[in-house]
Design a protein around this motif. Structure first.
Motif, PDB file in Angstrom:
ATOM      1  N   PRO A  40     103.077 -25.046  52.044  1.00  0.00           N
ATOM      2  CA  PRO A  40     101.713 -25.557  51.892  1.00  0.00           C
ATOM      3  C   PRO A  40     101.334 -25.587  50.410  1.00  0.00           C
ATOM      4  O   PRO A  40     101.621 -24.647  49.659  1.00  0.00           O
ATOM      5  CB  PRO A  40     100.875 -24.523  52.653  1.00  0.00           C
ATOM      6  CG  PRO A  40     101.667 -23.253  52.529  1.00  0.00           C
ATOM      7  CD  PRO A  40     103.114 -23.634  52.474  1.00  0.00           C
ATOM      8  N   LEU A  46      93.679 -26.282  51.544  1.00  0.00           N
ATOM      9  CA  LEU A  46      94.936 -27.019  51.667  1.00  0.00           C
ATOM     10  C   LEU A  46      94.846 -28.355  50.940  1.00  0.00           C
ATOM     11  O   LEU A  46      93.940 -29.147  51.174  1.00  0.00           O
ATOM     12  CB  LEU A  46      95.267 -27.249  53.143  1.00  0.00           C
ATOM     13  CG  LEU A  46      96.638 -27.855  53.436  1.00  0.00           C
ATOM     14  CD1 LEU A  46      97.750 -26.878  53.066  1.00  0.00           C
ATOM     15  CD2 LEU A  46      96.747 -28.235  54.909  1.00  0.00           C
ATOM     16  N   LEU A  75     101.317 -30.878  51.782  1.00  0.00           N
ATOM     17  CA  LEU A  75     102.503 -30.208  52.330  1.00  0.00           C
ATOM     18  C   LEU A  75     103.747 -30.858  51.746  1.00  0.00           C
ATOM     19  O   LEU A  75     103.799 -32.067  51.532  1.00  0.00           O
ATOM     20  CB  LEU A  75     102.551 -30.338  53.855  1.00  0.00           C
ATOM     21  CG  LEU A  75     101.441 -29.693  54.677  1.00  0.00           C
ATOM     22  CD1 LEU A  75     101.577 -30.109  56.139  1.00  0.00           C
ATOM     23  CD2 LEU A  75     101.475 -28.179  54.548  1.00  0.00           C
ATOM     24  N   PRO A  94      99.912 -26.588  59.583  1.00  0.00           N
ATOM     25  CA  PRO A  94      99.069 -25.613  58.878  1.00  0.00           C
ATOM     26  C   PRO A  94      97.869 -25.196  59.716  1.00  0.00           C
ATOM     27  O   PRO A  94      97.324 -25.981  60.484  1.00  0.00           O
ATOM     28  CB  PRO A  94      98.626 -26.359  57.620  1.00  0.00           C
ATOM     29  CG  PRO A  94      99.282 -27.695  57.656  1.00  0.00           C
ATOM     30  CD  PRO A  94      99.818 -27.929  59.018  1.00  0.00           C
ATOM     31  N   TYR A 112      93.207 -22.263  54.024  1.00  0.00           N
ATOM     32  CA  TYR A 112      94.543 -22.140  54.602  1.00  0.00           C
ATOM     33  C   TYR A 112      94.834 -20.695  55.011  1.00  0.00           C
ATOM     34  O   TYR A 112      94.534 -19.750  54.276  1.00  0.00           O
ATOM     35  CB  TYR A 112      95.577 -22.627  53.582  1.00  0.00           C
ATOM     36  CG  TYR A 112      96.994 -22.276  53.937  1.00  0.00           C
ATOM     37  CD1 TYR A 112      97.679 -22.960  54.947  1.00  0.00           C
ATOM     38  CD2 TYR A 112      97.656 -21.238  53.293  1.00  0.00           C
ATOM     39  CE1 TYR A 112      98.970 -22.631  55.285  1.00  0.00           C
ATOM     40  CE2 TYR A 112      98.955 -20.896  53.620  1.00  0.00           C
ATOM     41  CZ  TYR A 112      99.612 -21.591  54.616  1.00  0.00           C
ATOM     42  OH  TYR A 112     100.887 -21.251  54.952  1.00  0.00           O
TER      43      TYR A 112
END
Length: 571
Positions: free
Chosen positions: A127, A135, A138, A306, A314
């Motif tokens: 992540p 976040l 990715l 996630p 996150y």
């Protein structure tokens, strides 16, 4: 704060403290049936209090599976108790899964560093997070592999705005001229394999030139306005070259690697920001139900997903295999033991205890549980006995809860379900709560029967339960009052509405009990095919205008339901 938010706050406290941390107590919910009555709510509150004082290893939280009635609201306000949070679904959530705490990384780290982290942590997805843990994107092993295999333009390093720190780290190099905090953001990468005369034909301004220890090649690259030269094999750089590079704003990097290794590794210094997925990220929240994410996970070809907390930050990663090891949520049932009356997805929970005073229902458990079922008029009577058995003092507010429940369920000891144990418990509790059962009951029932502002829907489902009699699915609601005129007003409002509900709901019959506490009788509204025949067989009373008069009948549990069951067997 809204009920749903209150429950979410309770559930996510342990996530904010550290998901799955061994020092955090497990949460177990104590909850009654849907459309809860006063006994269901008060017993949940009281039993959670008892459990918290007898078992410090678990946090027991009272909850409710439906809206609170006016009668129960009066009780809660009278004894200054907070309403339990609404628990509509006990199904497992994402927070109950084994979430892998894969640390987030910054978007400027190199592909090589990302690959190393994946290898050491044995993960397939990293992540990318911001400084405050939101976040950002990715990057997967596949993304990195693709970056190695794809043929990119020689200017890709500058297009990706590669930090010089990444280049130094990837090439195990040292910067002898220039700013380590700078970026290579202009020009292309070239290898100076030819003599200086040829080099002049392909080196352009701002280019990064990979070369060896030849003074002439280094000088040519700087004079051609190269932005950076990478000197291989750790060759020394003369003071003249350094001075000239400083004057021409040319960075000089020295690496112990040979030209081939540098050419092979240089693209691995690019930041993951250039390759990571940023748009349409498939994320889940801690409070999402696993049943709702299962189909999504099966349709998407991602290996990892996630997880975000309530604030959108996150938390960690899950994969499809984590669905197999989900931890069931702990549950204690009070005042019921039937699936149809229980909170949604009750069979997905780990039922630890059942405290009830009704007939045995259809609920099954995977493992043995503590099941206490006594033929008394109220669940609160059983809980009072458990306080006595364990020698735990009953506070005034809890005594008020328990006594109110007994008064409500036994109709101030008038119901045929009432036993001597109920009366004795109520008399002991009224002293602790500083009330008198009879006078307090009048106020409580008056508050509960004041339904002038309620809609027919709210009245019907205020105390409504579903039962299965063989193949029959029957719904039975009840309202109690000391005011005959009010009961008649309610009847006229409910008669047409119950017909509407019957057309929409998947029930064979619907009944509603208008119970007069003073007269100790019930007027029963009947709806559905064969409902009149069932009533006439059970009570030998004529149904007229969809209603039947049942003198002496006040209990749904002990009088109406058993009579219906016997009559159904005869029809």
């Amino acid at each position: 704060m809204e009920d749903r938010e209150k429950l979410m706050e309770i559930e996510e406290r342990k996530d904010e403290a550290g998901l799955g941390s061994p020092e955090h107590k497990r949460t177990v919910y104590v909850v009654g049936h849907k459309n809860p009555d006063t006994d269901s709510i008060c017993s949940a509150i009281s039993y959670a209090y008892l459990k918290n004082h007898s078992d410090s290893s678990i946090q027991y939280v009272p909850a409710r599976a439906g809206q609170i009635s006016a009668e129960t609201q009066y009780v809660l306000e009278r004894f200054e108790m907070e309403p339990p949070a609404l628990l509509e679904n006990i199904g497992t959530r994402v927070k109950d899964m084994d979430i892998r705490k894969v640390p987030g990384v910054r978007s400027n780290i190199s592909l090589k560093n990302a690959w190393t982290l994946m290898t050491t942590q044995n993960v397939f997805t990293l992540p990318i997070t911001t400084h405050d843990n939101h976040l950002k994107g990715l990057i997967t092993i596949n993304d990195i592999a693709k970056s190695y295999m794809e043929e990119y333009d020689s200017a890709i390093l500058s297009v990706a705005k590669t930090p010089y720190k990444n280049i130094l780290e990837t090439l195990d190099a040292e910067m002898v001229v220039g700013d380590e905090n700078g970026f290579f953001d202009k020009g292309k990468v070239v290898i100076a394999a030819a003599n200086p005369d040829v080099m002049e034909n392909y080196i352009e301004e701002h280019d990064m030139v990979i070369l060896g220890n030849r003074y002439e090649s280094q000088l040519c690259a700087i004079e051609m306005q190269a932005g950076c030269i990478v000197v291989c094999l750790g060759a020394p750089v003369s003071r003249t070259i350094k001075r000239l590079a400083q004057e021409r704003n040319c960075t000089i990097i020295v690496t112990p690697l040979d030209t081939y290794a540098v050419a092979r590794l240089i693209n691995q210094s690019m930041p993951v920001d250039f390759f990571m997925r940023k748009e349409n990220l498939m994320t889940f929240r801690l409070a999402d139900y696993t049943e709702s994410i299962r189909e999504t996970m099966s349709k998407k070809r991602y290996r990892d997903f996630p997880i975000l907390d309530r604030a959108g930050k996150y938390v960690g990663m899950i994969s499809r295999r984590n669905l197999l090891g989900v931890h069931k949520r702990g549950l204690i049932l009070v005042d019921h033991n039937e699936v149809m009356q229980a909170v949604d997805n009750v069979l997905d929970a780990e039922i630890l205890e059942i405290i009830d005073h009704h007939r045995l229902g259809s609920l099954e458990t995977m493992a043995p549980v503590y099941f206490r079922n006594q033929p008394v008029g109220c669940t609160a009577t059983i809980i009072y006995q458990m306080f006595q058995e364990q020698g735990i003092e009953i506070p005034k507010k809890i005594a008020g809860m328990l006594c109110s429940a007994i008064i409500s369920d036994t109709l101030v000891f008038r119901s045929p379900t009432c036993t001597a144990m109920d009366v004795n418990a109520a008399r002991a509790l009224e002293k602790i709560a500083d009330i008198t059962c009879e006078s307090y009951a009048q106020k409580m029932f008056a508050a509960g029967s004041d339904l002038s502002s309620k809609t027919p829907d709210e009245i019907l489902y205020q105390d409504f339960k579903r039962f299965e009699f063989g193949d029959l699915n029957i719904g039975i609601g009840q309202i109690t009052s000391m005011d005959e005129e009010e009961l008649q007003n309610i009847k006229h409002r409910l008669l047409p509405y119950i017909q509407e509900v019957y057309q929409k709901e998947d029930m064979d019959m619907i009944f509603f009990m208008l119970t007069d506490v003073i007269k100790e009788s019930t007027e029963l509204i009947c709806c559905g095919k064969n409902s009149e025949a069932l009533v006439e067989e059970a009570f030998h009373k004529k149904v007229e205008n969809d209603c039947a008069q049942l003198p002496g009948v006040v209990s749904r549990k002990k009088q109406l339901v058993p009579s219906f069951m016997m009559a159904n067997n005869q029809l």
